[in-house]
Write a protein that holds these residues in place. Structure first.
Motif, PDB file in Angstrom:
ATOM      1  N   ILE A 131       0.842  -1.206   0.000  1.00  0.00           N
ATOM      2  CA  ILE A 131       0.000   0.000   0.000  1.00  0.00           C
ATOM      3  C   ILE A 131       0.871   1.247   0.000  1.00  0.00           C
ATOM      4  N   ALA A 132       1.947   1.219   0.794  1.00  0.00           N
ATOM      5  CA  ALA A 132       2.833   2.384   0.874  1.00  0.00           C
ATOM      6  C   ALA A 132       3.475   2.678  -0.478  1.00  0.00           C
ATOM      7  N   ARG A 133       3.825   1.636  -1.252  1.00  0.00           N
ATOM      8  CA  ARG A 133       4.453   1.846  -2.563  1.00  0.00           C
ATOM      9  C   ARG A 133       3.511   2.594  -3.514  1.00  0.00           C
ATOM     10  N   GLN A 134       2.218   2.370  -3.366  1.00  0.00           N
ATOM     11  CA  GLN A 134       1.265   3.072  -4.225  1.00  0.00           C
ATOM     12  C   GLN A 134       1.338   4.585  -4.035  1.00  0.00           C
ATOM     13  N   TYR A 135       1.741   5.003  -2.855  1.00  0.00           N
ATOM     14  CA  TYR A 135       1.826   6.430  -2.536  1.00  0.00           C
ATOM     15  C   TYR A 135       3.268   6.927  -2.501  1.00  0.00           C
ATOM     16  N   GLY A 136       4.215   6.056  -2.860  1.00  0.00           N
ATOM     17  CA  GLY A 136       5.614   6.447  -2.806  1.00  0.00           C
ATOM     18  C   GLY A 136       6.124   6.638  -1.390  1.00  0.00           C
ATOM     19  N   ALA A 137       5.512   5.975  -0.426  1.00  0.00           N
ATOM     20  CA  ALA A 137       5.844   6.172   0.991  1.00  0.00           C
ATOM     21  C   ALA A 137       6.747   5.053   1.499  1.00  0.00           C
ATOM     22  N   ARG A 138       7.344   5.291   2.645  1.00  0.00           N
ATOM     23  CA  ARG A 138       8.119   4.279   3.370  1.00  0.00           C
ATOM     24  C   ARG A 138       7.428   4.035   4.708  1.00  0.00           C
ATOM     25  N   ILE A 139       7.433   2.781   5.131  1.00  0.00           N
ATOM     26  CA  ILE A 139       6.800   2.457   6.405  1.00  0.00           C
ATOM     27  C   ILE A 139       7.776   1.682   7.284  1.00  0.00           C
ATOM     28  N   LYS A 140       7.483   1.698   8.568  1.00  0.00           N
ATOM     29  CA  LYS A 140       8.165   0.845   9.535  1.00  0.00           C
ATOM     30  C   LYS A 140       7.088   0.242  10.432  1.00  0.00           C
ATOM     31  N   VAL A 141       7.125  -1.068  10.577  1.00  0.00           N
ATOM     32  CA  VAL A 141       6.244  -1.741  11.534  1.00  0.00           C
ATOM     33  C   VAL A 141       7.049  -1.892  12.818  1.00  0.00           C
ATOM     34  N   VAL A 142       6.690  -1.126  13.820  1.00  0.00           N
ATOM     35  CA  VAL A 142       7.496  -0.991  15.035  1.00  0.00           C
ATOM     36  C   VAL A 142       6.788  -1.698  16.185  1.00  0.00           C
ATOM     37  N   GLU A 143       7.506  -2.643  16.803  1.00  0.00           N
ATOM     38  CA  GLU A 143       6.961  -3.363  17.951  1.00  0.00           C
ATOM     39  C   GLU A 143       7.540  -2.808  19.242  1.00  0.00           C
ATOM     40  N   VAL A 144       6.803  -2.988  20.316  1.00  0.00           N
ATOM     41  CA  VAL A 144       7.296  -2.568  21.622  1.00  0.00           C
ATOM     42  C   VAL A 144       8.444  -3.488  22.012  1.00  0.00           C
ATOM     43  N   PRO A 145       9.623  -2.950  22.287  1.00  0.00           N
ATOM     44  CA  PRO A 145      10.763  -3.829  22.599  1.00  0.00           C
ATOM     45  C   PRO A 145      10.552  -4.550  23.915  1.00  0.00           C
ATOM     46  N   PRO A 146      10.999  -5.813  24.004  1.00  0.00           N
ATOM     47  CA  PRO A 146      10.834  -6.566  25.254  1.00  0.00           C
ATOM     48  C   PRO A 146      11.767  -6.091  26.354  1.00  0.00           C
ATOM     49  N   GLY A 147      12.833  -5.401  25.980  1.00  0.00           N
ATOM     50  CA  GLY A 147      13.790  -4.922  26.966  1.00  0.00           C
ATOM     51  C   GLY A 147      14.086  -3.457  26.743  1.00  0.00           C
ATOM     52  N   PRO A 148      15.297  -3.036  26.975  1.00  0.00           N
ATOM     53  CA  PRO A 148      15.645  -1.626  26.804  1.00  0.00           C
ATOM     54  C   PRO A 148      15.415  -1.161  25.375  1.00  0.00           C
ATOM     55  N   PRO A 149      14.856   0.023  25.195  1.00  0.00           N
ATOM     56  CA  PRO A 149      14.597   0.522  23.841  1.00  0.00           C
ATOM     57  C   PRO A 149      15.870   1.006  23.172  1.00  0.00           C
ATOM     58  N   VAL A 150      15.920   0.854  21.856  1.00  0.00           N
ATOM     59  CA  VAL A 150      17.048   1.325  21.056  1.00  0.00           C
ATOM     60  C   VAL A 150      16.491   2.107  19.874  1.00  0.00           C
ATOM     61  N   LEU A 151      17.381   2.846  19.204  1.00  0.00           N
ATOM     62  CA  LEU A 151      16.955   3.636  18.054  1.00  0.00           C
ATOM     63  C   LEU A 151      16.340   2.748  16.978  1.00  0.00           C
ATOM     64  N   ALA A 152      16.909   1.576  16.769  1.00  0.00           N
ATOM     65  CA  ALA A 152      16.400   0.564  15.841  1.00  0.00           C
ATOM     66  C   ALA A 152      17.168  -0.721  16.137  1.00  0.00           C
ATOM     67  N   PRO A 153      16.611  -1.887  15.766  1.00  0.00           N
ATOM     68  CA  PRO A 153      17.355  -3.129  16.013  1.00  0.00           C
ATOM     69  C   PRO A 153      18.734  -3.147  15.356  1.00  0.00           C
ATOM     70  N   ILE A 154      18.839  -2.650  14.105  1.00  0.00           N
ATOM     71  CA  ILE A 154      20.132  -2.564  13.418  1.00  0.00           C
ATOM     72  C   ILE A 154      20.428  -1.089  13.168  1.00  0.00           C
ATOM     73  N   VAL A 155      21.543  -0.615  13.682  1.00  0.00           N
ATOM     74  CA  VAL A 155      21.924   0.787  13.516  1.00  0.00           C
ATOM     75  C   VAL A 155      23.382   0.841  13.076  1.00  0.00           C
ATOM     76  N   ALA A 156      23.627   1.555  11.970  1.00  0.00           N
ATOM     77  CA  ALA A 156      24.992   1.830  11.521  1.00  0.00           C
ATOM     78  C   ALA A 156      25.211   3.333  11.636  1.00  0.00           C
ATOM     79  N   GLU A 157      26.139   3.735  12.477  1.00  0.00           N
ATOM     80  CA  GLU A 157      26.466   5.149  12.647  1.00  0.00           C
ATOM     81  C   GLU A 157      27.625   5.498  11.711  1.00  0.00           C
ATOM     82  N   VAL A 158      27.401   6.460  10.824  1.00  0.00           N
ATOM     83  CA  VAL A 158      28.397   6.836   9.826  1.00  0.00           C
ATOM     84  C   VAL A 158      29.138   8.081  10.310  1.00  0.00           C
ATOM     85  N   TYR A 159      30.452   7.965  10.430  1.00  0.00           N
ATOM     86  CA  TYR A 159      31.300   9.083  10.849  1.00  0.00           C
ATOM     87  C   TYR A 159      32.249   9.438   9.709  1.00  0.00           C
TER      88      TYR A 159
END
Length: 745
Positions: free
Chosen positions: A347-375
């Motif tokens: 459905i999102a592609r029909q509108y050119g949108a991006r989506i994220k299905v975000v679940e409540v983390p079972p433990g400490p929250p993080v920015l995302a499960p996989i994060v690459a910080e570019v320096y």
């Protein structure tokens, strides 16, 4: 946008769910206690079961009081700690009561007053030592740092306090209860179990104690055990056991975060959300949903770290999806979220949108499960590297919900004020800004007092057809110091530009984030992260050279070279398992020192601690058999196993020493130790396994239960064979010639 046919009272449902969960945990605690008492009833008798049951109730009551005094609340983790502790807390009482039961069979002519002190004294030393070893294994976990430390601290602290209390109850209350309640028993226990077990252990151990082939057979046994340990440790490498920080919990909600293309009007964003909501309404597990177009949803657990509460603008939106109660759905929340992602993405592609299905983390929250910080040294270079890293994320199977911290390039028109000319005309910057604001959004210039309670505002605004027209805006005039009207076109210069990119900093270093999630058969972010490493190493960076890679700290010199630092769930996983590994090592050291102090030997503690590696043979295959992930709670179970399984070794070695001191032949003492101590060892092992069975269905703590159940099962059976044989191999030369001097009692 809530379908009328599925709308319910969400607040009342959530409150009922929380109360129901607490009641279920209390029910499990009661069932676990009852099951352990029934086990003792079947093995020893109803009077012995009554003694053990009373001791357990007293121990639990005192432990709850101690937990309250410590400052813990009665929450999910503390209740699970008590359920887990049932199998451990009952051990001391079982060992004491079982030994009293055994001595009554051996010394049927004596009174309980004469039997109980001797029976308690015989197991007193090893029981105290075994209890201290369990505490030594568990307590260091209370000092785990980071975000997971406070979350898991009730488990080691409650269990340690409970063990200390159970030891006191076992030596003070249990003997007295045995004297009061067992004296009326007319049925005297018979030593039938040991009589049946001794021939069995003689047949099992005889090939390893044989003078001619015993050494070869023992060597084959050690080789087989070592091979089983190696194979078990290789299971995660072949993805037969998935490593993960914490498994997904079975929550009652999830979010859909929607990002439309830059410049999308609010109406189109609302249309996209409406279509997504219409699909979600067809999902059987759904009960209600709320759509938010152009603004953020009310702040929640995810919004604290991921800053969703800052989202605003016509091109952003989100859906809060609420699920029915756990008892009314067949799929867990993670399975539901995974199932709806493909349709929502389409459905999102029909509108050119991006989506994220975000679940409540079972433990400490993080920015995302996989994060690459570019320096890197320049902003343009960091953005270029981030786009290449994102392409790797997008083309890696299983990696979903990919995004980065840059924003889409969008046109921006800037009006620059000619300050010198405005100053000469006596026009302030505030007057120009106020005039522009009136042209863009209108302005209340006065109020109409018509006698009503609240006066109506008179709003001055451009006609709707001219809203956003630059020519109409620049035709507006500002009044100068001499009263003249000066068109804004004479004061403003128009410059076409692009929207400025946000600059994020972490620990004072500029950074660009690339984020993603993992879905599919292997949903652990660690595997997705390591799968992308080889492709990221081949990326070209501005200025040449290779892209650096860092795992546990930021780059040492980000102003000269470009590099990425992995964060997200990986960072918490590393910190948690690092601290737990240190706690495990400290616990093993404390256990070793305790056993050295008790036996006065540096070799005997190594023999007693030998079953600890054997737990791996049960833990890893157990996770593979049940298709469960090895998580932080699984690691807690392994740490607890170190103390629990050493208890069995202490009982065996202590009984061998007692038998040898009484003049029993060394080989015979080896066999008799396994046969005699098999009953209390099996009873305590079954009690711990039964207690763990009641948390096996929990999505978070089932790793702990699997570790305990399979670890105790395999290591207990192996301990009854391996420990006697190890002790025989280490000390057989001291007991030559091997001839009995006295019949065993």
């Amino acid at each position: 946008m809530i379908p009328a046919d599925v709308k319910i009272d969400v607040a009342r449902d959530y409150g009922t769910t929380a109360n129901a969960k607490a009641l279920k945990l209390i029910e499990k605690l009661i069932f676990a206690t009852t099951s352990v008492v029934v086990l003792v009833l079947l093995a020893l008798g109803w009077r012995e079961a009554l003694v053990v049951g009373t001791a357990v109730i007293l121990t639990l009551t005192a432990t709850l009081f101690a937990s309250w005094a410590w400052g813990f609340t009665l929450n999910r983790v503390s209740l699970f700690a008590l359920i887990l502790s049932i199998g451990i807390l009952v051990d001391d009482a079982i060992v004491v009561v079982e030994n009293i039961h055994r001595h009554r069979a051996l010394e049927s002519g004596k009174t309980l007053v004469a039997i109980i002190p001797k029976a308690v004294d015989e197991v007193g030393g090893p029981t105290i030592l075994a209890t201290l070893t369990v505490i030594a294994a568990l307590l260091p976990m209370a000092f785990v740092s980071g975000l997971m430390g406070p979350y898991m601290s009730p488990i080691p602290i409650n269990a340690s306090m409970g063990m200390a209390i159970s030891l006191t109850v076992a030596f003070v209350v249990t003997p007295w209860l045995s004297r009061v309640w067992l004296r009326h028993s007319h049925h005297i226990a018979k030593p039938g179990l040991r009589a049946r077990l001794e021939p069995l252990f003689e047949r099992v151990l005889a090939p390893f104690l044989d003078d001619t082939r015993g050494a070869r057979n023992r060597g084959l046994l050690w080789f087989g055990v070592a091979g089983a340990i190696v194979v078990s440790m290789l299971l995660p490498a072949f993805k037969l056991v998935i490593l993960k920080m914490l498994p997904f919990d079975n929550k009652s909600e999830f979010q859909v975060v929607v990002d439309m293309p830059a410049g999308t009007p609010l109406e189109r964003t609302a249309a996209a959300l409406h279509q997504m909501g219409a699909y979600l309404a067809t999902v059987p597990e759904m009960t209600t949903y709320q759509a938010y177009a152009g603004l953020s949803a009310p702040i929640n657990f995810n919004g604290l770290v991921r800053q969703y509460y800052l989202r605003a603008g016509g091109n952003v939106g989100g859906i809060q999806a609420n699920l029915v109660d756990q008892s009314m759905r067949h799929r867990q929340s993670h399975a539901t979220a995974t199932a709806v992602r493909p349709a929502l993405t389409a459905i999102a592609r029909q509108y050119g949108a991006r989506i994220k299905v975000v679940e409540v983390p079972p433990g400490p929250p993080v920015l995302a499960p996989i994060v690459a910080e570019v320096y890197g040294p320049t902003e343009q270079g960091r953005m270029a590297v981030a786009k290449r890293v994102r392409h790797v994320f997008d083309t890696t199977p299983g990696v979903v919900d990919v995004d980065d911290s840059t924003i889409a390039l969008a046109p921006q028109r800037t009006f620059e004020l000619d300050r010198r000319k405005a100053g000469l005309l006596g026009i302030s910057q505030q007057d120009v800004a106020q005039t522009l604001r009136a042209g863009l959004s209108g302005e209340d210039v006065t109020y109409l007092h018509d006698g009503s309670k609240y006066p109506s505002a008179v709003r001055l605004a451009l006609p709707a057809r001219l809203t956003g027209d630059d020519a109409a805006l620049l035709a507006l005039s500002a009044r100068g110091a001499q009263g003249q009207l000066v068109p804004l076109s004479e004061l403003l210069r128009v410059r076409d530009d692009t929207v400025e990119q946000p600059i994020y900093h972490k620990d004072l270093l500029p950074v660009v984030y690339v984020v993603g999630d993992m879905a599919g058969k292997v949903d652990s972010p660690l595997y997705g992260m390591f799968e992308m490493r080889s492709r990221l190493a081949k990326l070209s960076v501005p200025g040449g050279g290779k892209l650096g890679e860092w795992f546990i700290r930021q780059p040492s010199d980000p102003y000269r070279a470009y590099s990425i630092k992995w964060d997200g769930e990986w960072q918490i996983t590393y910190e948690t398992f690092r601290d737990m590994g240190v706690a495990y090592a400290v616990g093993l050291l404390l256990i070793y020192l305790l056993v050295v102090a008790e036996f006065g030997s540096y070799l005997t503690p190594l023999i007693i601690m030998a079953p600890i590696p054997l737990t791996i043979i049960g833990v890893m295959p157990g996770h593979a058999l049940l298709g469960a992930q090895f998580t932080a709670t699984s690691m807690i179970g392994m740490i607890a196993l170190a103390g629990i399984i050493v208890r069995n070794s202490i009982l065996l070695v202590d009984f061998i020493n007692l038998q040898v001191a009484e003049g029993v032949a060394f080989k015979q003492a080896i066999v008799r130790s396994a046969a005699t101590r098999a009953q209390p060892i099996l009873l305590t092992a079954l009690a711990a396994m039964i207690g763990s069975l009641f948390i096996l269905d929990d999505p978070i703590f089932n790793g702990l239960a699997i570790s305990l159940i399979f670890g105790i099962l395999v290591s207990t059976l192996l301990t009854l064979v391996v420990i006697p044989l190890l002790y025989y191999s280490a000390y057989r030369r001291r007991h030559l010639p091997d001839t009995p001097t006295k019949e065993p009692s």
